[in-house]
Enzyme design. Structure first.
Site, short mmCIF file in Angstrom:
data_model
loop_
_atom_site.label_atom_id
_atom_site.label_comp_id
_atom_site.label_asym_id
_atom_site.label_seq_id
_atom_site.Cartn_x
_atom_site.Cartn_y
_atom_site.Cartn_z
N CYS A 163 -2.45 9.19 2.62
CA CYS A 163 -2.17 8.61 1.29
C CYS A 163 -3.24 9.01 0.30
O CYS A 163 -2.98 9.09 -0.90
CB CYS A 163 -2.06 7.09 1.41
SG CYS A 163 -3.47 6.34 2.24
N GLU A 210 0.88 -1.18 0.00
CA GLU A 210 0.00 0.00 0.00
C GLU A 210 0.91 1.22 0.00
O GLU A 210 1.51 1.54 1.03
CB GLU A 210 -0.88 0.00 1.25
CG GLU A 210 -1.88 -1.14 1.32
CD GLU A 210 -3.06 -0.94 0.40
OE1 GLU A 210 -3.25 0.18 -0.12
OE2 GLU A 210 -3.78 -1.92 0.18
P1 NAD Z 1 8.38 4.91 4.67
O1 NAD Z 1 8.39 4.16 3.40
O2 NAD Z 1 9.48 5.86 4.94
O3 NAD Z 1 8.34 3.91 5.92
C1 NAD Z 1 7.33 2.96 6.08
C2 NAD Z 1 7.81 1.86 7.01
O4 NAD Z 1 8.86 1.14 6.37
C3 NAD Z 1 8.39 2.36 8.33
O5 NAD Z 1 7.99 1.50 9.35
C4 NAD Z 1 9.89 2.25 8.09
O6 NAD Z 1 10.64 2.11 9.27
C5 NAD Z 1 9.96 1.00 7.26
N1 NAD Z 1 11.17 0.85 6.46
C6 NAD Z 1 11.98 1.83 5.98
N2 NAD Z 1 12.99 1.28 5.26
C7 NAD Z 1 12.80 -0.06 5.30
C8 NAD Z 1 13.51 -1.16 4.73
N3 NAD Z 1 14.61 -1.00 3.98
N4 NAD Z 1 13.05 -2.40 4.96
C9 NAD Z 1 11.93 -2.60 5.69
N5 NAD Z 1 11.22 -1.59 6.26
C10 NAD Z 1 11.65 -0.33 6.05
O7 NAD Z 1 6.97 5.65 4.71
P2 NAD Z 1 6.45 6.69 5.80
O8 NAD Z 1 7.16 7.98 5.60
O9 NAD Z 1 6.44 6.04 7.14
O10 NAD Z 1 4.91 6.85 5.36
C11 NAD Z 1 4.48 7.77 4.43
C12 NAD Z 1 4.23 7.11 3.11
O11 NAD Z 1 3.30 6.04 3.27
C13 NAD Z 1 3.60 8.03 2.09
O12 NAD Z 1 4.20 7.82 0.84
C14 NAD Z 1 2.15 7.59 2.05
O13 NAD Z 1 1.47 7.88 0.85
C15 NAD Z 1 2.28 6.12 2.28
N6 NAD Z 1 1.04 5.56 2.81
C16 NAD Z 1 0.28 4.78 1.99
C17 NAD Z 1 -0.92 4.28 2.46
C18 NAD Z 1 -1.77 3.42 1.59
O14 NAD Z 1 -2.67 2.79 2.12
N7 NAD Z 1 -1.55 3.34 0.29
C19 NAD Z 1 -1.34 4.55 3.76
C20 NAD Z 1 -0.54 5.35 4.56
C21 NAD Z 1 0.66 5.84 4.08
#
Ligand code: NAD
Length: 525
Positions: free
Chosen positions: A277, A243
């Protein structure tokens, strides 16, 4: 929970109130060994949980639901403190949707898990009865973002548990306290602690979870991290649900109620400080109503009450951190430098706290600007005019994302016609974002916005493996298509094909006569 006083040598993360910069807690990160151990314990506990009658599993979810309803304000305030959003938003978009999604599971899980007979047409297979059986994956690894620190992982966890899985959850490093509170609520509802374990930490803990012995990864976050997750998952063919981010368009047709559409635009772009999002990230308005729409948006944006989310009058809080603030600032500055008209905001609000940015309205934006191409994830509403419905659809689809979109009109037929041509996982007519609050509605994106669906029955389907079970009703009969091949059998099969698919009654009848010999044939082995 490991606190810093317990484990002095560990890597730690600090949870901070984004509105004030106040330190809320310092937590030790899980080590790779602890990640593996958590997954091992989850795997050991899961079979007994899956073997329970569904109603017993749902009883735990009911108890969780009751406890959450009782403690709603406390939980909403914690979300406000750690993620910055207004408490009322935390109540509506986090606590409320989790209560509702739990209700959905309680109502639907039993029927969803019942075996589903699969009738079939093929005459040769009429001695068989088939059914679909759904069984849990085992251990689901959930990696969650900070912007909906409660509802995103909770809805995924509840679906996973209802289906009979165990969950190991790695929340965002920016919102660990909310996740730990969720874990506490679930455990106090009677869930075996091994069936939901929260692992605190940043990206490396997420990577370690991907390398551990999980059966599926459910990831919500940015496209960039999503691609890294997909690469790691591909190496071991780990099933995944992604997502990801988006750049959701809003299309305002000339016959829209402009007062409603402008209020919707301001809410859809600014709620959760634009960090949703499904936020409205681009807005296209039909030229005849363009200036009037901008005027209404400007008036409403200037009336927004910005401040720390815990204040009950506050409508918009801060961004989550400095990095996010700089992204918004860069996108706005780039747009203005390339000719956009700045009608409101466009500046930091340091007098309120470290991460505040004024709600911003930009007009005359174009697709060569970063704000119309990249996810901004902040309180900015960039608006551009269009002439025809075709133009609006072309502009809306000129993106690599496709999570959601909205169309605003008083003509439902026209709205549905435009919605049908917009490429997105969800299209809302006369509202934005709110489909996330409909427990039955699937949530997920096209193209770069992700793979798979959360929420609703499609969300439950992501939490199970589907097995086809086929019972032959004539156990004492060798099948006619087994060995014993030869020209006679070939002729019979050819007749059978004519009987089923030949053109004309004569050919079909002739085929049937030719095929009957197959029923009497002796199996050679
Ligand atoms: P992010 O991608 O920076 O982090 C998301 C998660 O991934 C965090 O828990 C982070 O610690 C983890 N992570 C980071 N690097 C990783 C790796 N190499 N391996 C495994 N895990 C890792 O995103 P964010 O800044 O926390 O969230 C914002 C983003 O999420 C925005 O782009 C938003 O659009 C998206 N989002 C999407 C939805 C949806 O349902 N489509 C919902 C909410 C947020």
């Amino acid at each position: 929970m490991n606190t810093i006083s317990q484990i002095a040598t560990r890597e730690t993360i600090v949870s901070t109130n984004p509105a004030t910069g106040e330190k809320l807690g310092e937590l030790a990160c899980a080590t790779p060994d602890e990640v593996r151990e958590a997954v091992r314990r989850a795997r050991l506990a899961q079979p007994a949980w899956a073997a329970l009658p569904v109603k017993n599993r749902l009883a735990v979810l009911k108890s969780f639901q009751r406890k959450l309803a009782e403690r709603r304000t406390e939980i909403a305030e914690l979300i406000s403190r750690e993620a910055g959003k207004p408490t009322v938003e935390a109540l509506n978009t986090e606590v409320m949707v989790v209560l509702d999604s739990t209700e959905f599971c309680i109502r639907k899980a039993h029927r969803f898990l019942q075996d589903e007979p699969l009738p079939h047409d093929n005459l040769a297979m009429k001695t068989k009865r088939g059914k679909l059986v759904r069984e849990p994956y085992g251990v689901i690894g959930i990696i969650a973002p900070w912007n909906y620190p409660f509802s995103t992982p909770a809805i995924e966890t509840i679906g996973a548990l209802a289906m009979g899985n165990a969950v190991v959850l790695k929340p965002s490093e920016f919102t660990p306290l909310v996740a730990l509170e969720f874990q506490k609520l679930m455990h106090s509802a009677g869930l075996d602690p091994d069936l939901l374990q929260v692992l605190v930490g940043a990206g490396p803990v997420g990577s370690a979870l991907l390398e551990a012995d999980i059966d599926k990864v459910v990831f919500t976050g940015s496209v960039a991290t999503g691609k890294r997750i997909a690469e790691a998952a591909a190496k071991r063919l780990l099933p995944m649900l992604l997502e990801l981010g988006s750049k959701d368009p809003m299309i305002v047709l000339e016959d829209a109620d402009l007062d409603v559409a402008s209020s919707g635009a301001v809410w859809g772009a600014m709620m959760n400080c634009g960090q949703t999002c499904l936020s409205i990230e681009r807005c296209y308005v039909q030229r005849s109503v363009y200036e009037k729409f901008l005027e209404l948006c400007k008036r409403k944006i200037n009336k927004l009450r910005v401040g720390e989310g815990l204040g009950s009058e506050v409508e918009m809080g801060p961004l989550i951190h400095d990095r996010q603030l700089r992204t918004v600032e860069d996108h706005v500055n780039d747009a203005v430098a390339k000719g956009a008209r700045l009608l409101a905001g466009g500046r930091r609000m340091p007098q309120l706290g470290p991460n505040f940015y004024a709600p911003t309205l930009l007009a005359d934006v174009s697709h060569d600007m970063r704000i119309m191409q990249e996810e901004t994830f902040g309180p900015a509403l960039p608006v551009a005019p269009f002439d025809t419905d075709d133009d609006a659809v072309r502009l809306a689809n000129d993106t690599e994302f496709g999570l959601a979109a909205s169309v605003w009109t008083t003509n439902r037929k026209r709205g549905e016609a435009v919605a049908a041509r917009v490429r997105a996982g969800t299209v809302m007519i006369n509202d934005a974002i709110s489909a996330f609050g409909i427990a039955e509605a699937p949530h997920g994106g096209f193209e770069q916005s992700g793979i798979g669906r959360a929420h609703g029955e499609l969300g439950l389907a992501e939490m199970v493996l589907v097995k086809y079970v086929d019972v032959d009703l004539l156990p004492r009969m060798k099948k006619v298509w087994w060995f014993g091949y030869g020209s006679a059998f070939q002729h019979q099969m050819s007749g059978f094909i004519d009987m089923l698919f030949g053109s004309g009654l004569g050919r079909r009848l002739k085929g049937a006569v030719g095929a009957t010999g197959a029923l009497l044939r002796k199996n050679r082995l």
